[in-house]
Scaffold this motif. Structure first.
Motif, PDB file in Angstrom:
ATOM      1  N   VAL A   3       0.738  -1.228   0.016  1.00  0.00           N
ATOM      2  CA  VAL A   3      -0.017   0.173  -0.061  1.00  0.00           C
ATOM      3  C   VAL A   3       1.018   1.183   0.036  1.00  0.00           C
ATOM      4  O   VAL A   3       1.979   1.196   0.585  1.00  0.00           O
ATOM      5  CB  VAL A   3      -1.019  -0.164   1.183  1.00  0.00           C
ATOM      6  CG1 VAL A   3      -1.544   1.210   1.332  1.00  0.00           C
ATOM      7  CG2 VAL A   3      -1.910  -1.482   1.212  1.00  0.00           C
ATOM      8  N   HIS A   4       0.565   2.064  -0.766  1.00  0.00           N
ATOM      9  CA  HIS A   4       1.275   3.462  -0.749  1.00  0.00           C
ATOM     10  C   HIS A   4       0.344   4.327  -0.154  1.00  0.00           C
ATOM     11  O   HIS A   4      -0.933   4.512  -0.332  1.00  0.00           O
ATOM     12  CB  HIS A   4       1.290   4.091  -2.423  1.00  0.00           C
ATOM     13  CG  HIS A   4       1.708   5.143  -2.243  1.00  0.00           C
ATOM     14  ND1 HIS A   4       2.955   5.926  -1.978  1.00  0.00           N
ATOM     15  CD2 HIS A   4       1.136   6.634  -2.549  1.00  0.00           C
ATOM     16  CE1 HIS A   4       3.041   6.990  -2.100  1.00  0.00           C
ATOM     17  NE2 HIS A   4       1.943   7.770  -2.418  1.00  0.00           N
ATOM     18  N   VAL A   5       0.863   5.088   1.064  1.00  0.00           N
ATOM     19  CA  VAL A   5       0.051   6.128   1.803  1.00  0.00           C
ATOM     20  C   VAL A   5       0.738   7.371   1.314  1.00  0.00           C
ATOM     21  O   VAL A   5       1.947   8.056   1.594  1.00  0.00           O
ATOM     22  CB  VAL A   5       0.342   5.929   3.454  1.00  0.00           C
ATOM     23  CG1 VAL A   5      -0.305   6.765   3.989  1.00  0.00           C
ATOM     24  CG2 VAL A   5      -0.131   4.516   3.613  1.00  0.00           C
ATOM     25  N   ASP A   6      -0.135   8.446   1.062  1.00  0.00           N
ATOM     26  CA  ASP A   6      -0.020   9.735   0.775  1.00  0.00           C
ATOM     27  C   ASP A   6      -0.146  10.585   2.140  1.00  0.00           C
ATOM     28  O   ASP A   6      -1.200  11.110   2.372  1.00  0.00           O
ATOM     29  CB  ASP A   6      -0.633  10.624  -0.390  1.00  0.00           C
ATOM     30  CG  ASP A   6       0.028  11.775  -0.788  1.00  0.00           C
ATOM     31  OD1 ASP A   6       0.589  12.637   0.053  1.00  0.00           O
ATOM     32  OD2 ASP A   6      -0.531  12.104  -1.921  1.00  0.00           O
ATOM     33  N   TYR A   7       0.815  10.732   2.987  1.00  0.00           N
ATOM     34  CA  TYR A   7       0.729  11.187   4.222  1.00  0.00           C
ATOM     35  C   TYR A   7       0.431  12.469   3.979  1.00  0.00           C
ATOM     36  O   TYR A   7      -0.260  13.180   5.023  1.00  0.00           O
ATOM     37  CB  TYR A   7       1.860  10.970   5.233  1.00  0.00           C
ATOM     38  CG  TYR A   7       2.322   9.646   5.321  1.00  0.00           C
ATOM     39  CD1 TYR A   7       1.239   8.968   6.574  1.00  0.00           C
ATOM     40  CD2 TYR A   7       2.985   8.747   4.853  1.00  0.00           C
ATOM     41  CE1 TYR A   7       1.554   7.914   6.967  1.00  0.00           C
ATOM     42  CE2 TYR A   7       3.265   7.288   5.494  1.00  0.00           C
ATOM     43  CZ  TYR A   7       2.330   6.877   6.326  1.00  0.00           C
ATOM     44  OH  TYR A   7       2.528   5.479   6.656  1.00  0.00           O
ATOM     45  N   ASP A   8       0.730  13.459   3.145  1.00  0.00           N
ATOM     46  CA  ASP A   8       0.405  14.937   2.887  1.00  0.00           C
ATOM     47  C   ASP A   8      -0.855  14.951   2.705  1.00  0.00           C
ATOM     48  O   ASP A   8      -1.541  16.204   2.865  1.00  0.00           O
ATOM     49  CB  ASP A   8       1.307  15.387   1.869  1.00  0.00           C
ATOM     50  CG  ASP A   8       2.911  15.336   2.350  1.00  0.00           C
ATOM     51  OD1 ASP A   8       3.201  15.763   3.556  1.00  0.00           O
ATOM     52  OD2 ASP A   8       3.657  15.361   1.163  1.00  0.00           O
ATOM     53  N   ARG A   9      -1.562  13.781   1.926  1.00  0.00           N
ATOM     54  CA  ARG A   9      -2.822  14.179   1.449  1.00  0.00           C
ATOM     55  C   ARG A   9      -3.855  13.652   2.609  1.00  0.00           C
ATOM     56  O   ARG A   9      -5.047  14.228   2.752  1.00  0.00           O
ATOM     57  CB  ARG A   9      -3.101  13.372   0.444  1.00  0.00           C
ATOM     58  CG  ARG A   9      -4.680  13.272  -0.252  1.00  0.00           C
ATOM     59  CD  ARG A   9      -4.755  12.305  -1.268  1.00  0.00           C
ATOM     60  NE  ARG A   9      -4.050  13.366  -2.511  1.00  0.00           N
ATOM     61  CZ  ARG A   9      -4.819  13.806  -3.844  1.00  0.00           C
ATOM     62  NH1 ARG A   9      -5.927  13.159  -3.859  1.00  0.00           N
ATOM     63  NH2 ARG A   9      -3.955  14.282  -4.753  1.00  0.00           N
ATOM     64  N   ALA A  23      -4.447  -2.537  10.401  1.00  0.00           N
ATOM     65  CA  ALA A  23      -3.242  -2.181   9.470  1.00  0.00           C
ATOM     66  C   ALA A  23      -3.215  -0.616   9.579  1.00  0.00           C
ATOM     67  O   ALA A  23      -1.918  -0.343   9.547  1.00  0.00           O
ATOM     68  CB  ALA A  23      -3.763  -2.472   8.126  1.00  0.00           C
ATOM     69  N   PHE A  24      -4.236  -0.011  10.211  1.00  0.00           N
ATOM     70  CA  PHE A  24      -4.242   1.504  10.228  1.00  0.00           C
ATOM     71  C   PHE A  24      -4.742   1.922  11.632  1.00  0.00           C
ATOM     72  O   PHE A  24      -5.520   1.436  12.306  1.00  0.00           O
ATOM     73  CB  PHE A  24      -5.155   2.313   9.331  1.00  0.00           C
ATOM     74  CG  PHE A  24      -4.668   1.905   7.661  1.00  0.00           C
ATOM     75  CD1 PHE A  24      -3.947   2.431   7.083  1.00  0.00           C
ATOM     76  CD2 PHE A  24      -5.520   0.659   7.224  1.00  0.00           C
ATOM     77  CE1 PHE A  24      -3.475   2.056   5.692  1.00  0.00           C
ATOM     78  CE2 PHE A  24      -5.192   0.443   5.872  1.00  0.00           C
ATOM     79  CZ  PHE A  24      -4.284   1.188   5.070  1.00  0.00           C
ATOM     80  N   VAL A  49      -7.841  -4.304   3.850  1.00  0.00           N
ATOM     81  CA  VAL A  49      -7.034  -3.253   3.305  1.00  0.00           C
ATOM     82  C   VAL A  49      -7.784  -2.554   2.032  1.00  0.00           C
ATOM     83  O   VAL A  49      -7.663  -1.289   1.999  1.00  0.00           O
ATOM     84  CB  VAL A  49      -5.524  -3.637   3.250  1.00  0.00           C
ATOM     85  CG1 VAL A  49      -4.909  -2.496   2.561  1.00  0.00           C
ATOM     86  CG2 VAL A  49      -5.246  -3.858   4.657  1.00  0.00           C
ATOM     87  N   HIS A  50      -8.088  -3.570   1.191  1.00  0.00           N
ATOM     88  CA  HIS A  50      -8.656  -2.964  -0.016  1.00  0.00           C
ATOM     89  C   HIS A  50      -9.828  -1.934   0.301  1.00  0.00           C
ATOM     90  O   HIS A  50     -10.336  -1.020  -0.389  1.00  0.00           O
ATOM     91  CB  HIS A  50      -9.073  -3.931  -1.034  1.00  0.00           C
ATOM     92  CG  HIS A  50      -8.154  -4.492  -2.032  1.00  0.00           C
ATOM     93  ND1 HIS A  50      -7.580  -3.733  -2.794  1.00  0.00           N
ATOM     94  CD2 HIS A  50      -7.271  -5.453  -1.900  1.00  0.00           C
ATOM     95  CE1 HIS A  50      -6.865  -4.306  -3.695  1.00  0.00           C
ATOM     96  NE2 HIS A  50      -6.708  -5.375  -3.114  1.00  0.00           N
ATOM     97  N   ALA A  51     -10.629  -2.344   1.283  1.00  0.00           N
ATOM     98  CA  ALA A  51     -11.921  -1.532   1.637  1.00  0.00           C
ATOM     99  C   ALA A  51     -11.355  -0.452   2.220  1.00  0.00           C
ATOM    100  O   ALA A  51     -12.004   0.711   2.052  1.00  0.00           O
ATOM    101  CB  ALA A  51     -12.741  -2.412   2.754  1.00  0.00           C
ATOM    102  N   ALA A  52     -10.383  -0.214   3.116  1.00  0.00           N
ATOM    103  CA  ALA A  52      -9.910   0.747   3.615  1.00  0.00           C
ATOM    104  C   ALA A  52      -9.305   1.754   2.309  1.00  0.00           C
ATOM    105  O   ALA A  52      -9.448   2.901   2.425  1.00  0.00           O
ATOM    106  CB  ALA A  52      -8.633   0.648   4.536  1.00  0.00           C
TER     107      ALA A  52
END
Length: 65
Positions: A3-9, A23-24, A49-52
């Motif tokens: 999973v890629h997380v864009d923390y700025d977004r 996971a989160f 995770v896909h649902a997230a």
């Protein structure tokens, strides 16, 4: 899958936590923690995770290539 997380977004809505709390998580300040950063999502957790990813209202999560 990774999973890629864009923390700025990320705005800390927590919808990912509702879908996949294994996971989160969010800190007390509302910052996102992704527990598998840089690693594959463990077997059996891909669906949650896909649902997230799908639940994120600001598209801060995506499946990494």
């Amino acid at each position: 899958m990774k999973v890629h997380v864009d923390y700025d977004r990320c705005e800390g809505h927590g919808m990912c936590v509702v879908q996949a709390a294994e996971a989160f998580s969010l800190t007390d300040d509302g910052d996102l923690n992704y527990l598998f950063e840089g690693h594959d999502v463990p077997a059996g957790m891909e669906g949650a995770v896909h649902a997230a990813i799908d639940a994120c209202p600001v598209v801060a999560l995506s499946e990494a290539p």
